[in-house]
Structures are given as C-alpha cells and as structure tokens.
Design a protein around this motif. Structure first.
Motif, mmCIF file in Angstrom:
data_model
loop_
_atom_site.group_PDB
_atom_site.id
_atom_site.type_symbol
_atom_site.label_atom_id
_atom_site.label_comp_id
_atom_site.label_asym_id
_atom_site.label_seq_id
_atom_site.Cartn_x
_atom_site.Cartn_y
_atom_site.Cartn_z
ATOM 1 N N ASP A 251 -10.721 5.816 8.915
ATOM 2 C CA ASP A 251 -9.748 5.804 10.019
ATOM 3 C C ASP A 251 -8.340 6.030 9.491
ATOM 4 O O ASP A 251 -7.470 6.536 10.202
ATOM 5 N N VAL A 252 -8.128 5.601 8.258
ATOM 6 C CA VAL A 252 -6.784 5.655 7.668
ATOM 7 C C VAL A 252 -6.880 6.163 6.235
ATOM 8 O O VAL A 252 -7.765 5.742 5.484
ATOM 9 N N VAL A 253 -5.951 7.061 5.887
ATOM 10 C CA VAL A 253 -5.900 7.589 4.514
ATOM 11 C C VAL A 253 -4.528 7.234 3.952
ATOM 12 O O VAL A 253 -3.502 7.743 4.406
ATOM 13 N N MET A 254 -4.531 6.319 2.991
ATOM 14 C CA MET A 254 -3.273 5.854 2.404
ATOM 15 C C MET A 254 -3.100 6.543 1.057
ATOM 16 O O MET A 254 -3.891 6.320 0.142
ATOM 17 N N MET A 255 -2.095 7.404 0.951
ATOM 18 C CA MET A 255 -1.884 8.125 -0.305
ATOM 19 C C MET A 255 -0.869 7.378 -1.174
ATOM 20 O O MET A 255 0.043 6.739 -0.669
ATOM 21 N N ASP B 124 2.774 -2.239 6.208
ATOM 22 C CA ASP B 124 1.716 -1.258 6.469
ATOM 23 C C ASP B 124 0.762 -1.786 7.544
ATOM 24 O O ASP B 124 0.343 -1.041 8.433
ATOM 25 N N ALA B 125 0.440 -3.081 7.455
ATOM 26 C CA ALA B 125 -0.460 -3.663 8.463
ATOM 27 C C ALA B 125 0.196 -3.661 9.842
ATOM 28 O O ALA B 125 -0.451 -3.362 10.856
ATOM 29 N N LEU B 126 1.499 -3.951 9.876
ATOM 30 C CA LEU B 126 2.218 -3.923 11.161
ATOM 31 C C LEU B 126 2.192 -2.507 11.749
ATOM 32 O O LEU B 126 1.941 -2.309 12.942
ATOM 33 N N CYS B 127 2.408 -1.537 10.879
ATOM 34 C CA CYS B 127 2.422 -0.138 11.302
ATOM 35 C C CYS B 127 1.035 0.269 11.843
ATOM 36 O O CYS B 127 0.933 0.931 12.878
ATOM 37 N N LEU B 128 -0.013 -0.179 11.171
ATOM 38 C CA LEU B 128 -1.375 0.152 11.629
ATOM 39 C C LEU B 128 -1.675 -0.507 12.976
ATOM 40 O O LEU B 128 -2.253 0.120 13.864
ATOM 41 N N ARG B 129 -1.283 -1.761 13.109
ATOM 42 C CA ARG B 129 -1.483 -2.462 14.393
ATOM 43 C C ARG B 129 -0.874 -1.665 15.538
ATOM 44 O O ARG B 129 -1.483 -1.465 16.577
ATOM 45 N N MET C 50 3.301 -3.650 -12.149
ATOM 46 C CA MET C 50 2.096 -3.083 -11.534
ATOM 47 C C MET C 50 1.336 -4.166 -10.772
ATOM 48 O O MET C 50 0.182 -3.992 -10.425
ATOM 49 N N HIS C 51 2.000 -5.301 -10.527
ATOM 50 C CA HIS C 51 1.303 -6.461 -9.976
ATOM 51 C C HIS C 51 1.181 -6.417 -8.458
ATOM 52 O O HIS C 51 0.094 -6.178 -7.933
ATOM 53 N N GLU C 52 2.301 -6.618 -7.738
ATOM 54 C CA GLU C 52 2.197 -6.696 -6.275
ATOM 55 C C GLU C 52 3.457 -6.210 -5.561
ATOM 56 O O GLU C 52 4.564 -6.220 -6.131
ATOM 57 N N HIS C 53 3.278 -5.833 -4.324
ATOM 58 C CA HIS C 53 4.379 -5.463 -3.437
ATOM 59 C C HIS C 53 3.991 -5.979 -2.046
ATOM 60 O O HIS C 53 3.662 -5.205 -1.150
ATOM 61 N N PRO C 54 4.008 -7.328 -1.890
ATOM 62 C CA PRO C 54 3.420 -7.904 -0.665
ATOM 63 C C PRO C 54 4.103 -7.487 0.635
ATOM 64 O O PRO C 54 3.437 -7.352 1.667
ATOM 65 N N THR C 55 5.430 -7.267 0.604
ATOM 66 C CA THR C 55 6.086 -6.919 1.881
ATOM 67 C C THR C 55 5.687 -5.501 2.313
ATOM 68 O O THR C 55 5.669 -5.198 3.499
ATOM 69 N N GLN C 56 5.345 -4.630 1.350
ATOM 70 C CA GLN C 56 4.864 -3.287 1.706
ATOM 71 C C GLN C 56 3.503 -3.391 2.414
ATOM 72 O O GLN C 56 3.269 -2.731 3.426
ATOM 73 N N GLN D 221 6.234 3.853 9.039
ATOM 74 C CA GLN D 221 6.154 2.789 8.025
ATOM 75 C C GLN D 221 7.557 2.268 7.703
ATOM 76 O O GLN D 221 7.767 1.063 7.560
ATOM 77 N N VAL D 222 8.510 3.204 7.607
ATOM 78 C CA VAL D 222 9.883 2.786 7.291
ATOM 79 C C VAL D 222 10.434 1.925 8.430
ATOM 80 O O VAL D 222 11.049 0.879 8.214
ATOM 81 N N GLU D 223 10.165 2.353 9.670
ATOM 82 C CA GLU D 223 10.626 1.599 10.844
ATOM 83 C C GLU D 223 9.997 0.201 10.856
ATOM 84 O O GLU D 223 10.687 -0.805 11.085
ATOM 85 N N SER D 224 8.715 0.151 10.572
ATOM 86 C CA SER D 224 8.029 -1.155 10.531
ATOM 87 C C SER D 224 8.593 -2.021 9.417
ATOM 88 O O SER D 224 8.577 -3.251 9.510
ATOM 89 N N GLY D 225 9.095 -1.384 8.354
ATOM 90 C CA GLY D 225 9.601 -2.118 7.194
ATOM 91 C C GLY D 225 10.764 -3.016 7.559
ATOM 92 O O GLY D 225 10.830 -4.175 7.122
#
Ligand code: ASP
Length: 323
Positions: free
Chosen positions: A228-232, A150-155, A140-146, A299-303
């Motif tokens: 501006d953004v809703v992350m579910m 996500d930031a790349l996708c938002l940009r 439950m700690h981190e998923h930094p590449t996600q 998001q998948v494409e940005s991944g």
C-alpha cells in the motif's frame, strides 16, 4: 487553544526512541498531531500552549526540514526558541557534549531538541539535564519524530478509504543499513500492526534485519507486490566508508523507484521519502513530483503539526532533577 485532555496517561518524559512508547502513547500523539494539522490549515495564531517555555534546538548535524519544523512548531505554540547551529563547528563528542549539557541546563530550558552524529547522544544528554529531551536523529540509531510524522501523514492520506495503518503492507526500500528513519519506522509500524517489508541490496541491509519483525527482499518486483505504501530512503553516502554499491546508475536500475517499479505495488500505492532526496538515484522526479502518488510534501506539512503535538505533550511533564 487545544487542551491537553487527550493526553491523560501519556507516559514518556523524553522522546528518545520509539521503543520508549506504547501503542496508546503513540495514538495519543497522533490524535493531537491530527488536531494541530487541522488548526494549521485554519492558520490559528492564538495557540499559546508553550507560552513562557523555552525550547533549545541543538543540531550537531545539518538539517533542513527537522530543525525548521521544530522551530516553527515551537513558535506556533508561543515558546521562546533558541537555535544553536553547531553543525559546522569542530566540537568533539563525549566530554564536550557533557559540557554543553551543563551549560544548557543552566539556562533552564523546558525542551531540548538534539540531533547528533553519535547514536545514544540524546539519551546521554537526557540524564544530565532537567528538561525534556527530544531525539531529532542520532547517528544510525533512531529518528522517532520522523516515524511519528510519517504515521500522521499515512493516517491522513488513507482517511478517505478508511484504511487503518494496522492493515497496511509497507515497503521500506534502499539504504536500510545506515538509516535511522528506517529503524524508527519499523518499530512504530510494528507497534501499530502494519506488515513491514524491507527491500534493498544485501550490502545495504543489516545482517540481523530478519529479526526485526519484517520480511526482507532483495528484489523490488517481489518485495513491492501488494504494498500500500512505498517508503524510499536516501543513499546515505556520508555514512559509507567503502563501496556499498557498484555505481549510482546501477543502483537506480535495480532499486530506484520509477513508474515501472511502482506498478509492482498495489494499484493506488502511495510513495514516501523523508528527504533530502537524491533524484535519479533512489527515486525518479516523475514519481517524486506527482501529487497523485507522492506524499513527500505532505510529510513536511505533517512534520510541523506532529512536532507541535510532541512539544505540547512533553511540556506537560514535570521537570526532573539532574542525575
Ligand atoms: N532526514 C533524514 C535523517 O536525518 C533522512 C536522511 O537524511 O536521509 O535521517
């Protein structure tokens, strides 16, 4: 082939947590990710930034998007990629992880991507191997590449409007308590200067969440206002020992994103979800599948592009000795 010119000054040797990076590191990775996104659209197959390098994917937990995108990213950059699918095995934590580390280290990999159910497992591994270690999700700690993808996708999504992540109001909604995606995204969005809101039932919000540099809401109508953004987030039932919600139906009624609730956000607000989705539980298909508002496939494409950037950046670091 993309050169590493834009990475002068990139400091991390491993990618274990967003907290290991400063704003400049993050922006360098996002710039490189953006360049790889453009290249992948052009189907450039001539990139050999990782030629002669070995990437090992070590997944102790199941994964679809993350494992495959690291594999694809490594192959697109010309690396030798080895996938070790050990999620189904009965290996114990602790000693076994250290034994595994010694074995892998003897194979002289350059990059090691690890997903593990125990928080801190990638950090432990990074002390035992001489290559770069990338955290692909630890407990439950981190998923930094996600968070980076996500930031790349938002940009990309907001490029047309000229809106910067720094000026955005982002709501992260649902099962925050069990979410490593939320923990990494909160840190990254805070570093980039976004306003972050958490929305969820009290049982699914950590008790100290209000000390994370966010505003906490239990009501979707109030929390989504002006976003501006809703992350579910997915309801992470596999991490729930007891009853955190009365029923999935009731959860959807109060916290599931449908068009009615989305209308509380800013007009034109965009929707994200890291996947896998529980349709009809945290998000309606109607919202998830509408390309005008949903960034989920983007998001998948940005991944893939973001992971190419991460692998490239970390491959430039000197290999260290084992501690
Ligand atoms: N795929 C993400 C993770 O590994 C989100 C999720 O599983 O709900 O954390």
């Amino acid at each position: 082939m993309l050169t590493a010119n834009g990475l002068a000054g990139f400091t991390p040797r491993h990618l274990l947590s967003i907290s290991d990076m400063n704003r400049l590191d993050i922006e360098m990775l996002l710039d490189l990710g953006e360049a790889y996104l453009d290249l992948s659209v052009q189907k450039d197959t001539q990139n050999h930034a990782l030629a002669g390098k070995t990437l090992i994917n070590l997944f102790f937990e199941n994964s679809t998007r993350t494992e495959k995108s690291f594999e694809l990213a490594g192959r697109r950059l010309g690396a030798d990629v080895i996938n070790m699918a050990i999620a189904q095995s009965s290996v114990a934590k602790g000693e076994t992880l250290l034994d595994t580390a010694a074995t892998l280290n003897a194979m002289n990999p350059d990059l090691l991507v690890i997903r593990h159910g125990a928080s801190g497992a990638p950090a432990l591994l990074s002390q035992k191997v001489s290559c770069a270690v990338i955290n692909a999700g630890d407990g439950m700690h981190e998923h930094p590449t996600q968070a980076l993808l996500d930031a790349l996708c938002l940009r990309q999504a907001f490029a047309k409007t000229g809106q910067d992540i720094g000026g955005m109001r982002v709501a992260i909604c649902g099962d925050i308590l069990h979410s490593r995606v939320a923990r990494s995204n909160i840190q990254l969005l805070n570093i980039l200067g976004a306003e972050v809101r958490l929305i969820g039932p009290p049982t699914l919000l950590p008790a100290d969440a209000d000390r994370w540099g966010v505003d906490v809401f239990h009501d979707m109508k109030k929390g989504l206002e002006g976003c501006d953004v809703v992350m579910m987030l997915r309801l992470q039932l596999e991490r729930m020992g007891g009853a955190f919600i009365p029923s999935k139906r009731e959860y959807f009624h109060f916290y599931g994103l449908d068009r009615t609730k989305l209308a509380y956000a800013k007009p034109g607000a965009l929707v994200m979800h890291p996947g896998p989705m529980n349709r009809g539980v945290e998000i309606s298909s109607d919202v998830a599948d509408d390309p005008e508002i949903s960034l989920i496939t983007k998001q998948v494409e940005s991944g893939v592009a973001m992971r190419m950037a991460i692998l490239h950046a970390l491959s430039l670091k000197e290999r260290g000795g084992r501690s």
